[in-house]
Design a protein around this motif. Structure first.
Motif, PDB file in Angstrom:
ATOM      1  N   SER A 468     -31.445  15.421  94.858  1.00 25.50           N
ATOM      2  CA  SER A 468     -31.734  15.008  93.500  1.00 25.50           C
ATOM      3  C   SER A 468     -30.778  15.736  92.576  1.00 25.50           C
ATOM      4  O   SER A 468     -30.113  16.676  92.966  1.00 25.50           O
ATOM      5  N   PHE A 469     -30.699  15.297  91.322  1.00 29.70           N
ATOM      6  CA  PHE A 469     -29.837  15.951  90.366  1.00 29.70           C
ATOM      7  C   PHE A 469     -30.546  17.146  89.751  1.00 29.70           C
ATOM      8  O   PHE A 469     -31.742  17.142  89.558  1.00 29.70           O
ATOM      9  N   LYS A 470     -29.747  18.169  89.431  1.00 27.83           N
ATOM     10  CA  LYS A 470     -30.316  19.360  88.829  1.00 27.83           C
ATOM     11  C   LYS A 470     -29.445  19.763  87.651  1.00 27.83           C
ATOM     12  O   LYS A 470     -28.214  19.774  87.753  1.00 27.83           O
ATOM     13  N   ASP A 471     -30.058  20.068  86.518  1.00 29.10           N
ATOM     14  CA  ASP A 471     -29.311  20.451  85.336  1.00 29.10           C
ATOM     15  C   ASP A 471     -28.722  21.845  85.501  1.00 29.10           C
ATOM     16  O   ASP A 471     -29.183  22.654  86.292  1.00 29.10           O
ATOM     17  N   HIS A 472     -27.676  22.115  84.719  1.00 27.03           N
ATOM     18  CA  HIS A 472     -27.067  23.433  84.723  1.00 27.03           C
ATOM     19  C   HIS A 472     -28.084  24.502  84.341  1.00 27.03           C
ATOM     20  O   HIS A 472     -28.934  24.308  83.477  1.00 27.03           O
ATOM     21  N   ALA A 473     -27.934  25.678  84.974  1.00 28.83           N
ATOM     22  CA  ALA A 473     -28.707  26.831  84.534  1.00 28.83           C
ATOM     23  C   ALA A 473     -28.056  27.387  83.268  1.00 28.83           C
ATOM     24  O   ALA A 473     -26.827  27.489  83.168  1.00 28.83           O
ATOM     25  N   ASP A 474     -28.865  27.734  82.284  1.00 26.60           N
ATOM     26  CA  ASP A 474     -28.344  28.276  81.035  1.00 26.60           C
ATOM     27  C   ASP A 474     -27.910  29.726  81.232  1.00 26.60           C
ATOM     28  O   ASP A 474     -28.502  30.471  82.015  1.00 26.60           O
ATOM     29  N   LEU A 541     -30.988  28.884  94.081  1.00 20.06           N
ATOM     30  CA  LEU A 541     -31.785  28.147  93.103  1.00 20.06           C
ATOM     31  C   LEU A 541     -30.928  27.245  92.221  1.00 20.06           C
ATOM     32  O   LEU A 541     -31.430  26.277  91.656  1.00 20.06           O
ATOM     33  N   SER A 542     -29.647  27.536  92.098  1.00 20.68           N
ATOM     34  CA  SER A 542     -28.774  26.678  91.299  1.00 20.68           C
ATOM     35  C   SER A 542     -28.520  25.344  91.971  1.00 20.68           C
ATOM     36  O   SER A 542     -28.095  24.389  91.324  1.00 20.68           O
ATOM     37  N   ARG A 543     -28.747  25.244  93.274  1.00 20.89           N
ATOM     38  CA  ARG A 543     -28.496  23.983  93.955  1.00 20.89           C
ATOM     39  C   ARG A 543     -29.755  23.319  94.477  1.00 20.89           C
ATOM     40  O   ARG A 543     -29.687  22.216  94.998  1.00 20.89           O
ATOM     41  N   LEU A 544     -30.888  23.981  94.341  1.00 20.88           N
ATOM     42  CA  LEU A 544     -32.127  23.410  94.861  1.00 20.88           C
ATOM     43  C   LEU A 544     -32.947  22.792  93.740  1.00 20.88           C
ATOM     44  O   LEU A 544     -33.060  23.357  92.654  1.00 20.88           O
ATOM     45  N   ASN A 545     -33.537  21.641  94.036  1.00 19.62           N
ATOM     46  CA  ASN A 545     -34.376  20.983  93.036  1.00 19.62           C
ATOM     47  C   ASN A 545     -35.497  20.259  93.761  1.00 19.62           C
ATOM     48  O   ASN A 545     -35.279  19.203  94.351  1.00 19.62           O
ATOM     49  N   HIS A 546     -36.671  20.858  93.749  1.00 23.04           N
ATOM     50  CA  HIS A 546     -37.821  20.260  94.438  1.00 23.04           C
ATOM     51  C   HIS A 546     -39.075  20.707  93.714  1.00 23.04           C
ATOM     52  O   HIS A 546     -39.161  21.831  93.213  1.00 23.04           O
ATOM     53  N   LYS A 547     -40.052  19.818  93.641  1.00 25.84           N
ATOM     54  CA  LYS A 547     -41.242  20.120  92.851  1.00 25.84           C
ATOM     55  C   LYS A 547     -42.074  21.239  93.443  1.00 25.84           C
ATOM     56  O   LYS A 547     -42.970  21.757  92.769  1.00 25.84           O
ATOM     57  N   HIS A 548     -41.811  21.627  94.693  1.00 22.79           N
ATOM     58  CA  HIS A 548     -42.560  22.731  95.293  1.00 22.79           C
ATOM     59  C   HIS A 548     -41.691  23.965  95.508  1.00 22.79           C
ATOM     60  O   HIS A 548     -42.001  24.811  96.345  1.00 22.79           O
ATOM     61  N   LEU A 549     -40.602  24.059  94.750  1.00 20.85           N
ATOM     62  CA  LEU A 549     -39.785  25.265  94.681  1.00 20.85           C
ATOM     63  C   LEU A 549     -39.695  25.693  93.217  1.00 20.85           C
ATOM     64  O   LEU A 549     -39.577  24.846  92.331  1.00 20.85           O
ATOM     65  N   VAL A 550     -39.762  26.988  92.972  1.00 20.49           N
ATOM     66  CA  VAL A 550     -39.667  27.482  91.595  1.00 20.49           C
ATOM     67  C   VAL A 550     -38.307  27.101  91.024  1.00 20.49           C
ATOM     68  O   VAL A 550     -37.274  27.200  91.683  1.00 20.49           O
ATOM     69  N   LEU A 552     -35.090  27.331  88.514  1.00 18.00           N
ATOM     70  CA  LEU A 552     -34.294  28.302  87.768  1.00 18.00           C
ATOM     71  C   LEU A 552     -33.923  27.733  86.401  1.00 18.00           C
ATOM     72  O   LEU A 552     -33.397  26.626  86.302  1.00 18.00           O
ATOM     73  N   THR A 553     -34.187  28.504  85.346  1.00 18.75           N
ATOM     74  CA  THR A 553     -33.840  28.089  83.988  1.00 18.75           C
ATOM     75  C   THR A 553     -32.494  28.639  83.558  1.00 18.75           C
ATOM     76  O   THR A 553     -31.718  27.947  82.904  1.00 18.75           O
ATOM     77  N   GLY A 554     -32.188  29.900  83.929  1.00 18.09           N
ATOM     78  CA  GLY A 554     -30.927  30.484  83.509  1.00 18.09           C
ATOM     79  C   GLY A 554     -30.710  31.852  84.116  1.00 18.09           C
ATOM     80  O   GLY A 554     -31.476  32.312  84.968  1.00 18.09           O
TER      81      GLY A 554
END
Length: 800
Positions: A468-474, A541-550, A552-554
């Motif tokens: 899935s796509f994941k937005d940049h970490a701030d 965490l910058s490359r992972l995107n799953h609803k059951h993984l915490v 990363l915001t920045g």
């Protein structure tokens, strides 16, 4: 006048085909696995939509058995060695080898998939997020995925093929060129594969076949356009339904290319084939009739399966089907959707000289209508390519983070005058877990600025990943995070992670976050260890995107400060709910088995994503109840990737590394050999399962013992082995109802196998997910499915 009529007729047919929502492929509601002697189908008029199977041997068929009674299925498909079923909604599929106790979950998560097909060594499906086709169980003979828009996905022995938007056929696998070249001059609407050949309809309704032709299986019959449809291909024969009466017509096998009708007078909705066996679903009452196509005079038999769906149920009403719906399809789908009529049944039969009995109609006899069709096809191809180009342009515009590639920042070369590392490479494996390292031989550029610039470049170079796509970490300044935490006030401290203390913070835009701050003393002998943990979490965490993984915001890198900013998990850690410091603390986790099992299921899905769907796979190495966090909606998420490593690409592989983790949760085999595998995470999760079941800590003082600390494994497993699960369940929960007892027993036996001493004897995390889903369904639906639960427990016990 004749030219205008032909032009209008061809245009009508093209429009009907291009705007049809119908897709054939090799998936459906009935499938044959000839190698395992199994026929499976999806029952009609029931919820959940169940898969029933029967084993066939000679003229004998066994009583049907149900596959995963608590799961609803959309479709089934089969190869020679096993079958697979797609869960309703397309977010998971399961495979089995003809035995219900062998079922394994192969895929779970987002995005949803469709058109599930099974070949000899591969499983493939269309990615509904628009990312093309994906493969599983490929034995490295197929790509993980390909981009594009495809329909009519189908698989055979060492090949998978599909139709592009312009009607051309693309194939993958060892036999791709052999299969694809046959259709290079045709624009196709449907294709179906057998073991070593393919047949389908071109856009004028003629039958085109290619591939093996040792028994005449690829000699397409002459006839009017759309006279033959709904193909079923075995190892050396081909069958189709003949319009308008719906009878089965076959060719190939011992009699060669001659046509024969095994059941003249019986109308079928569709046919399926495997090996020498062919089965059809009757129009009259949706029963399954089968015959052996190797011998043309054998008797036909009726399989003891329930009424099978004549097509795949799709959500919605009649308006979603471009060519109408099946009569009474709403009732057949139990009121949860409709079955669309196939559009090739609606196409008019065009008066035209039939093609000769040959692999393809001769190009020398093409008349003016075909030339008009070629022009229209060219225009359609051009428009399709424009649409694809536009789609690619949109994707390229999206600034997203790759989910599959970890950046590695290399040390500076001798030619770099500044002494600052600026070379960035991409690594998908490696024993260091893909951690980021940065170097500086000059004080002219602060390390934080170098790191930030390199990290930003690495992220910008990454494209879209397979999950899935994941937005940049701030990137935050240290001053911003100081203010967000009231200068890291102790009253806002909410925990500690692998490299620092975690604080609750409030950003200026109103977002509530969790901020983990590493040790700031670079002279501390553990500084490099903390640095590694920080880099590991940031990279993963910058490359992972799953609803059951915490999520990363920045992050923040300034001088020696290392901080990570996460989405705030309002309800804290599972550990704190199971073992509250204040006994007066009230939590729904304490009093509800349903809540506990749901949390376990959520966490197991997060781990399953790491093991099976992250590319490359990830071993967490520190699975424990304090690393399972709960958001505001009580959805569980796995956290703390400070010890995580990029794992081997197979479940049998391992990494050599110094043992790390938490006492009580650490895999004893890993501790003794320094060899970590994905099954090490399974051990840790098994301890968490026992923790949830008993309410005991991973290491605790047993009141009935001598006061020495005891592990929950040593406490619980002997009692589970003795059949005394009831004696170890947490007494803080109200006495379990009957269906809850079954669910808890299922969890207890699964947990026991998760904590076995040898990793090869532990189940995969996918197996754990399946059993937790079953346990939760027992409680949610109030089911007393004794046969299903007994089978699940039995499948575990037979591993002893």
């Amino acid at each position: 006048m004749r030219f205008e009529l032909e032009f209008f007729t061809v245009l009508t047919v093209v429009a009907l085909l291009f705007f049809s929502s119908d897709a054939v492929g090799s998936t459906g509601t009935l499938a044959i696995s000839f190698g395992t002697g199994t026929v499976c189908g999806i029952s009609a008029s029931s919820l959940p939509r169940a898969v029933y199977c029967t084993n066939i041997s000679g003229s004998v068929s066994t009583s049907p058995y149900q596959v995963l009674s608590t799961v609803s299925f959309d479709s089934v498909s089969a190869g020679d060695a096993y079958l697979c079923g797609l869960k309703t909604g397309g977010e998971a599929f399961f495979c089995w080898n003809g035995d219900s106790s062998s079922i394994k979950r192969v895929y779970n998560g987002s995005p949803a998939v469709a058109d599930l097909t099974v070949g000899e060594t591969q499983v493939s499906a269309v990615d509904l997020s628009g990312n093309g086709i994906r493969w599983w169980r490929t034995a490295n003979l197929f790509p993980p995925s390909v981009l594009g828009n495809y329909s009519s996905l189908t698989s055979g022995n060492n090949f998978t093929c599909a139709i592009n938007t312009n009607g051309t056929v693309s194939c993958w696998g060892p036999l791709n060129n052999t299969m694809q070249s046959r259709f290079s001059n045709y624009s196709m609407t449907t294709i179906v594969a057998g073991d070593s050949h393919i047949c389908g309809l071109n856009k004028s309704g003629f039958v085109i076949c290619g591939g093996s032709n040792s028994s005449g299986e690829s000699y397409a019959p002459a006839g009017s356009p759309y006279e033959y449809t709904r193909f079923a291909l075995g190892s050396r024969h081909t069958c189709a339904i003949k319009r308008p009466n719906g009878i089965a017509v076959c060719w190939g096998g011992p009699g060669g290319a001659q046509l024969y009708m095994p059941l003249n007078g019986t109308s079928f909705e569709f046919l399926v084939a495997g090996g020498n066996l062919t089965c059809g679903l009757t129009t009259n009452n949706y029963t399954v009739l089968c015959w052996d196509s190797h011998f043309r005079n054998v008797s036909v038999r009726t399989l003891p399966l329930p009424k099978i769906l004549p097509g795949i149920c799709v959500a919605g009403g009649d308006d979603i089907c471009s060519c109408g719906t099946y009569p009474d399809s709403g009732s057949l789908c139990a009121g949860t959707g409709v079955i669309c009529q196939r559009c090739d049944y609606q196409n008019p039969v065009i008066a035209s000289p039939p093609p000769a009995l040959a692999p393809a109609p001769s190009g020398s006899s093409v008349h003016i209508g075909w030339r008009v069709y070629a022009i229209i096809g060219t225009v359609g191809t051009f428009l399709g390519l424009c649409a694809v180009a536009y789609f690619v342009w949109l994707i390229c515009r999206r600034k997203k983070v790759h989910n599959s590639v970890m950046p590695t920042i290399a040390p500076p070369s001798a030619s770099n005058n500044t002494g600052v590392a600026t070379a960035i490479t991409h690594s998908s494996s490696g024993g260091n877990g893909g951690r980021i390292r940065f170097y500086s031989r000059s004080s002219s550029a602060p390390r934080s600025r170098i790191f930030s610039r390199q990290w930003s470049r690495a992220l910008q170079r990454q494209g879209s990943g397979p999950s899935s796509f994941k937005d940049h970490a701030d990137e935050f300044s240290f001053q911003e995070l100081e203010k967000a935490t009231k200068f890291f006030s102790l009253e806002l401290k909410i925990g500690a992670g692998s490299f620092g203390i975690v604080y609750r913070g409030l950003l200026p835009d109103g977002r509530e976050v969790a901020i983990k701050r590493g040790e700031a003393n670079s002279r501390n002998k553990r500084f490099q260890e903390k640095e590694d943990a920080f880099q590991s979490e940031l990279a993963f965490l910058s490359r992972l995107n799953h609803k059951h993984l915490v999520s990363l915001t920045g992050f923040c890198v300034e001088n020696d400060e290392r901080l990570l900013v996460y989405e705030y998990m309002k309800n804290g850690a599972l550990h704190d709910h199971l073992h509250p410091k204040n006994n007066d603390f009230e939590s729904p986790v304490i009093s509800s088995w349903k809540m506990r099992i749901k949390i376990l299921l959520d966490a197991s899905r997060g781990i399953e994503y790491l093991h099976n769907y992250a590319v490359p796979p990830i071993i967490h190495r520190d699975i424990k109840s304090s690393n399972i966090l709960l958001d505001a909606n009580w959805v569980a998420r796995v956290s703390d990737f400070g010890l995580s490593l990029t794992g081997p690409n197979t479940e049998e592989g391992h990494l050599e590394t110094k043992a790390a983790g938490t006492v009580g949760y650490m895999d004893p085999e890993y501790y003794g050999t320094n060899q970590v595998t994905v099954r090490s995470d399974v051990y840790g999760f098994g301890v968490v399962m026992l923790e949830v079941l008993t309410g005991k800590r991973a290491i605790f003082k047993y009141e009935g013992g001598d006061g020495e600390p005891v592990s929950v494994v040593d406490y619980a497993v002997p009692r589970i082995d003795a059949g005394e699960v009831g004696s170890i369940v947490d007494s803080r929960v109200a006495p379990a109802a009957s269906q809850e007892v079954e669910a808890l027993e299922l969890i207890a036996y699964m947990a026991k196998h998760c904590v076995r001493l040898e990793g090869r004897e532990r189940p995969s995390i996918a197996d754990v997910v399946v059993h937790l889903e079953t346990a939760l369904a027992l409680i949610e639906d109030g089911l007393r499915s004794g046969s299903s639960t007994s089978a699940s427990i039995h499948s575990l016990e037979t591993r002893d």
